[in-house]
Scaffold this motif. Structure first.
Motif, PDB file in Angstrom:
ATOM      1  N   PRO A   1       4.551   7.755  14.915  1.00  0.00           N
ATOM      2  CA  PRO A   1       3.463   8.334  14.116  1.00  0.00           C
ATOM      3  C   PRO A   1       2.746   9.508  14.782  1.00  0.00           C
ATOM      4  CG  PRO A   1       3.407   5.940  13.966  1.00  0.00           C
ATOM      5  CD  PRO A   1       4.477   6.277  14.977  1.00  0.00           C
ATOM      6  N   ASP A   2       2.629   9.498  16.097  1.00  0.00           N
ATOM      7  CA  ASP A   2       1.910  10.606  16.738  1.00  0.00           C
ATOM      8  C   ASP A   2       2.718  11.899  16.760  1.00  0.00           C
ATOM      9  OD1 ASP A   2       2.142   9.612  20.293  1.00  0.00           O
ATOM     10  OD2 ASP A   2       3.602   9.575  18.667  1.00  0.00           O
ATOM     11  N   TYR A   3       3.961  11.864  16.267  1.00  0.00           N
ATOM     12  CA  TYR A   3       4.723  13.112  16.140  1.00  0.00           C
ATOM     13  C   TYR A   3       4.399  13.822  14.822  1.00  0.00           C
ATOM     14  CZ  TYR A   3       7.969  10.851  19.540  1.00  0.00           C
ATOM     15  OH  TYR A   3       8.529  10.193  20.598  1.00  0.00           O
ATOM     16  N   LEU A   4       3.814  13.087  13.869  1.00  0.00           N
ATOM     17  CA  LEU A   4       3.665  13.632  12.510  1.00  0.00           C
ATOM     18  C   LEU A   4       2.941  14.977  12.464  1.00  0.00           C
ATOM     19  CD1 LEU A   4       4.290  13.256   9.514  1.00  0.00           C
ATOM     20  CD2 LEU A   4       2.129  12.012   9.286  1.00  0.00           C
ATOM     21  N   PRO A   5       1.874  15.187  13.238  1.00  0.00           N
ATOM     22  CA  PRO A   5       1.214  16.501  13.186  1.00  0.00           C
ATOM     23  C   PRO A   5       2.163  17.662  13.500  1.00  0.00           C
ATOM     24  CG  PRO A   5      -0.187  14.931  14.335  1.00  0.00           C
ATOM     25  CD  PRO A   5       1.145  14.252  14.131  1.00  0.00           C
ATOM     26  N   VAL A   6       3.075  17.441  14.427  1.00  0.00           N
ATOM     27  CA  VAL A   6       4.015  18.505  14.783  1.00  0.00           C
ATOM     28  C   VAL A   6       5.002  18.748  13.644  1.00  0.00           C
ATOM     29  CG1 VAL A   6       5.688  19.348  16.476  1.00  0.00           C
ATOM     30  CG2 VAL A   6       3.814  17.870  17.225  1.00  0.00           C
TER      31      VAL A   6
ATOM     32  N   PRO B   1      -1.387  21.496  24.634  1.00  0.00           N
ATOM     33  CA  PRO B   1      -1.474  20.204  25.319  1.00  0.00           C
ATOM     34  C   PRO B   1      -0.912  19.012  24.550  1.00  0.00           C
ATOM     35  CG  PRO B   1      -3.658  20.993  24.639  1.00  0.00           C
ATOM     36  CD  PRO B   1      -2.706  22.108  24.398  1.00  0.00           C
ATOM     37  N   TYR B   2      -0.903  19.052  23.221  1.00  0.00           N
ATOM     38  CA  TYR B   2      -0.452  17.873  22.470  1.00  0.00           C
ATOM     39  C   TYR B   2       1.023  17.565  22.710  1.00  0.00           C
ATOM     40  CZ  TYR B   2      -0.268  14.428  18.707  1.00  0.00           C
ATOM     41  OH  TYR B   2      -0.128  13.272  17.990  1.00  0.00           O
ATOM     42  N   ALA B   3       1.794  18.591  23.008  1.00  0.00           N
ATOM     43  CA  ALA B   3       3.219  18.369  23.291  1.00  0.00           C
ATOM     44  C   ALA B   3       3.375  17.388  24.439  1.00  0.00           C
ATOM     45  CB  ALA B   3       3.904  19.695  23.612  1.00  0.00           C
ATOM     46  N   ARG B   4       2.537  17.551  25.455  1.00  0.00           N
ATOM     47  CA  ARG B   4       2.608  16.653  26.609  1.00  0.00           C
ATOM     48  C   ARG B   4       2.184  15.242  26.215  1.00  0.00           C
ATOM     49  NH1 ARG B   4      -0.453  19.439  29.527  1.00  0.00           N
ATOM     50  NH2 ARG B   4       1.182  20.800  30.322  1.00  0.00           N
ATOM     51  N   THR B   5       1.151  15.155  25.387  1.00  0.00           N
ATOM     52  CA  THR B   5       0.646  13.847  24.934  1.00  0.00           C
ATOM     53  C   THR B   5       1.745  13.025  24.276  1.00  0.00           C
ATOM     54  OG1 THR B   5      -1.489  14.893  24.500  1.00  0.00           O
ATOM     55  CG2 THR B   5      -1.114  12.739  23.495  1.00  0.00           C
ATOM     56  N   ILE B   6       2.580  13.664  23.485  1.00  0.00           N
ATOM     57  CA  ILE B   6       3.605  12.906  22.753  1.00  0.00           C
ATOM     58  C   ILE B   6       4.939  12.863  23.480  1.00  0.00           C
ATOM     59  CG2 ILE B   6       2.544  13.345  20.497  1.00  0.00           C
ATOM     60  CD1 ILE B   6       4.747  15.464  20.003  1.00  0.00           C
ATOM     61  N   GLY B   7       4.990  13.413  24.681  1.00  0.00           N
ATOM     62  CA  GLY B   7       6.228  13.353  25.459  1.00  0.00           C
ATOM     63  C   GLY B   7       7.309  14.303  24.986  1.00  0.00           C
ATOM     64  N   LEU B   8       6.917  15.407  24.346  1.00  0.00           N
ATOM     65  CA  LEU B   8       7.914  16.405  23.939  1.00  0.00           C
ATOM     66  C   LEU B   8       8.365  17.155  25.182  1.00  0.00           C
ATOM     67  CD1 LEU B   8       9.282  17.615  21.363  1.00  0.00           C
ATOM     68  CD2 LEU B   8       7.537  19.387  21.436  1.00  0.00           C
ATOM     69  N   CYS B   9       9.669  17.135  25.446  1.00  0.00           N
ATOM     70  CA  CYS B   9      10.193  17.654  26.703  1.00  0.00           C
ATOM     71  C   CYS B   9      10.417  19.153  26.654  1.00  0.00           C
ATOM     72  CB  CYS B   9      11.509  16.936  27.027  1.00  0.00           C
ATOM     73  SG  CYS B   9      12.290  17.505  28.544  1.00  0.00           S
ATOM     74  N   GLY B  10       9.977  19.818  27.743  1.00  0.00           N
ATOM     75  CA  GLY B  10      10.285  21.240  27.877  1.00  0.00           C
ATOM     76  C   GLY B  10      11.002  21.499  29.186  1.00  0.00           C
ATOM     77  N   GLY B  11      11.296  20.424  29.900  1.00  0.00           N
ATOM     78  CA  GLY B  11      11.918  20.535  31.212  1.00  0.00           C
ATOM     79  C   GLY B  11      13.392  20.179  31.187  1.00  0.00           C
ATOM     80  N   MET B  12      13.844  19.508  32.221  1.00  0.00           N
ATOM     81  CA  MET B  12      15.276  19.245  32.374  1.00  0.00           C
ATOM     82  C   MET B  12      15.845  18.512  31.170  1.00  0.00           C
ATOM     83  SD  MET B  12      17.311  17.444  35.508  1.00  0.00           S
ATOM     84  CE  MET B  12      16.803  18.772  36.597  1.00  0.00           C
ATOM     85  N   GLY B  13      16.898  19.059  30.613  1.00  0.00           N
ATOM     86  CA  GLY B  13      17.585  18.412  29.502  1.00  0.00           C
ATOM     87  C   GLY B  13      16.902  18.535  28.165  1.00  0.00           C
ATOM     88  N   CYS B  14      15.936  19.446  28.032  1.00  0.00           N
ATOM     89  CA  CYS B  14      15.081  19.448  26.838  1.00  0.00           C
ATOM     90  C   CYS B  14      15.824  19.654  25.527  1.00  0.00           C
ATOM     91  CB  CYS B  14      13.958  20.481  26.966  1.00  0.00           C
ATOM     92  SG  CYS B  14      14.513  22.156  27.287  1.00  0.00           S
TER      93      CYS B  14
END
Lengths: 341, 96
Positions: free
Chosen positions: A69-74, A108-121
């Protein structure tokens, strides 16, 4: 005999070929709790079928895709981007190319929901990355009716058409973010959708100064088989943190690096005339810049307008590689928007 | 244990927007032909060749040619309405 919901959705013409989470009233209610929006609010209509993307419909597809559910805003934010007129989503639905909406998330919300921008993103392995992008595609298939062979005429399709979503690696980037360069504040939650082909890897573990590193990247940007050298379009260049550091260590800002790549990416007229989709004077007349067509050595840039280049820092810091994502046409343009988290 | 059928089906109605094709004229003699050029390279040559052949074979009254700004942008409503008003049959270039 009870209906198996997994097989029920596999039987749908709009299936992406993978199993979905069957939507129930409970799952829908939980998903709608992820965003403080009126479920009946219409974000837009998805071309070419033009079924409405209400917040409720978006939530249903987010459930099916496997979103939390916390992905819905994105997901809502990304849909708002692709349903803007300038994005012209019908192009990516019907195109004979293989493009898809590439979704980039800043803030900042990307980090909150664990959206990856690093290795293997780019995957596999990250639920937010995989399911946010997938929710978009399921809506393009179902609400938009973008069915392969029916309205979707991409000859190949492609894995990036299942899902294509990352966060920028803001923690390991030497520069202000992509969104900041576009005028947003560092604490704003921003989602950008860019119409792009799949990523091509540019491997360079040898170049330690900007001029040399720009060679291979610029070469890939201006590939004769790519979507940018013969006609103008958006383009994505995703530098790994390690590659970004090569430029930053030499004192170059994000703008400096952007400018260097725009200057370097291009081909001599003689080369591009020798094959590819050279359309003669008629094609050259469409360029936003003037090239002397009688000069074989005239430089034809791959990027006509610096704003066409979307420079992003992402991926693992130990990776001496970058990605180039070619574009399609100027009839579909990138859109960035803030979203409410 | 299989789940009961109490899941939701968000399928859009892909059949509800079926468009009924216009009636075909029995003959092209004396009819107005519309050509919609999507602006893809050499589409104009193909359309003109078709028009010339139909003119010769059937004796068209008139040919009306219109061209989109860009092949990847939808034709404006006004252009479609004009063709619908003015022509009896139309040939549209797609893809390319």
């Amino acid at each position: 005999m009870a209906v198996d919901p997994v097989e029920f959705f596999f039987g749908k013409e709009w299936s992406d070929g993978l199993p979905v989470v069957p939507p129930t009233e409970e799952r829908l209610a939980a998903m709608l709790d992820g965003a403080r929006r009126d479920p009946d609010e219409v974000i837009g209509h998805v071309p070419p079928l033009m079924a409405p993307a209400t917040v409720r419909a978006i939530a249903l597809h987010a459930v099916m895709a496997g979103c939390r559910p916390d992905y819905l805003p994105v997901v809502i934010g990304a849909m708002a981007c692709v349903l803007e007129e300038r994005f012209n989503l019908v192009l990516l639905q019907a195109t004979t190319s293989a493009g898809a909406p590439f979704v980039l998330v800043n803030g900042p919300y990307a980090r909150t929901i664990g959206l990856c921008g690093g290795m293997g993103c780019l995957g596999p392995g990250f639920r937010a990355n995989a399911t946010i992008g997938r929710a978009l595609r399921l809506m393009m298939l179902n609400l938009g009716g973008g069915i392969p062979g029916v309205t979707a005429l991409s000859g190949f399709g492609g894995p990036w058409r299942y899902t294509y979503c990352i966060a920028e690696n803001e923690d390991e980037s030497p520069w202000p973010s992509y969104a900041q360069a576009r005028g947003f504040g560092p604490m704003e939650n921003v989602v950008t959708a860019i119409p792009l082909e799949g990523p091509v890897l540019v491997w360079d573990d040898a170049s330690e100064e900007p001029g040399r590193l720009a060679v291979a990247i610029a070469d890939m940007m201006s590939a004769l088989g790519g979507g940018n050298i013969y006609r103008q379009a958006d383009m994505g260049v995703v530098l790994s943190p390690q590659h970004a550091q090569v430029f930053a260590r030499a004192g170059m800002s994000r703008d400096d690096t952007h400018r260097l790549l725009v200057e370097r990416a291009g081909r001599r007229l003689g080369e591009i005339r020798s094959g590819g989709i050279w359309r003669g004077e008629a094609g050259a007349a469409r360029w936003p810049f003037k090239v002397a067509l009688d000069d074989e050595n005239a430089f034809v840039p791959a990027i006509g307008d610096p704003d066409d280049l979307h420079l992003v820092v992402a991926g693992g810091s130990g990776s001496p590689a970058s990605l180039v994502m070619h574009g399609i046409t100027v009839a579909s343009r990138a859109v960035s928007r803030t979203y409410d988290a | 244990m299989s789940e009961s059928a109490d899941f939701m089906d968000p399928s859009a109605d892909h059949g509800a927007h079926a468009i009924v094709p216009a009636r075909r004229p029995g003959t092209l003699a004396g009819k107005v032909l519309g050509l919609l050029d999507n602006s893809k390279e050499q589409g104009d040559i193909i359309l003109e060749t078709i028009a010339a052949a139909l003119r010769e074979r059937y004796g068209l009254a008139r040919v009306l040619t219109r061209r989109k700004d860009h092949y990847s942008k939808q034709a404006p409503e006004a252009l479609i309405e004009e063709l619908a008003r003015e022509v009896d049959v139309a040939v549209a270039a797609l893809g390319g």
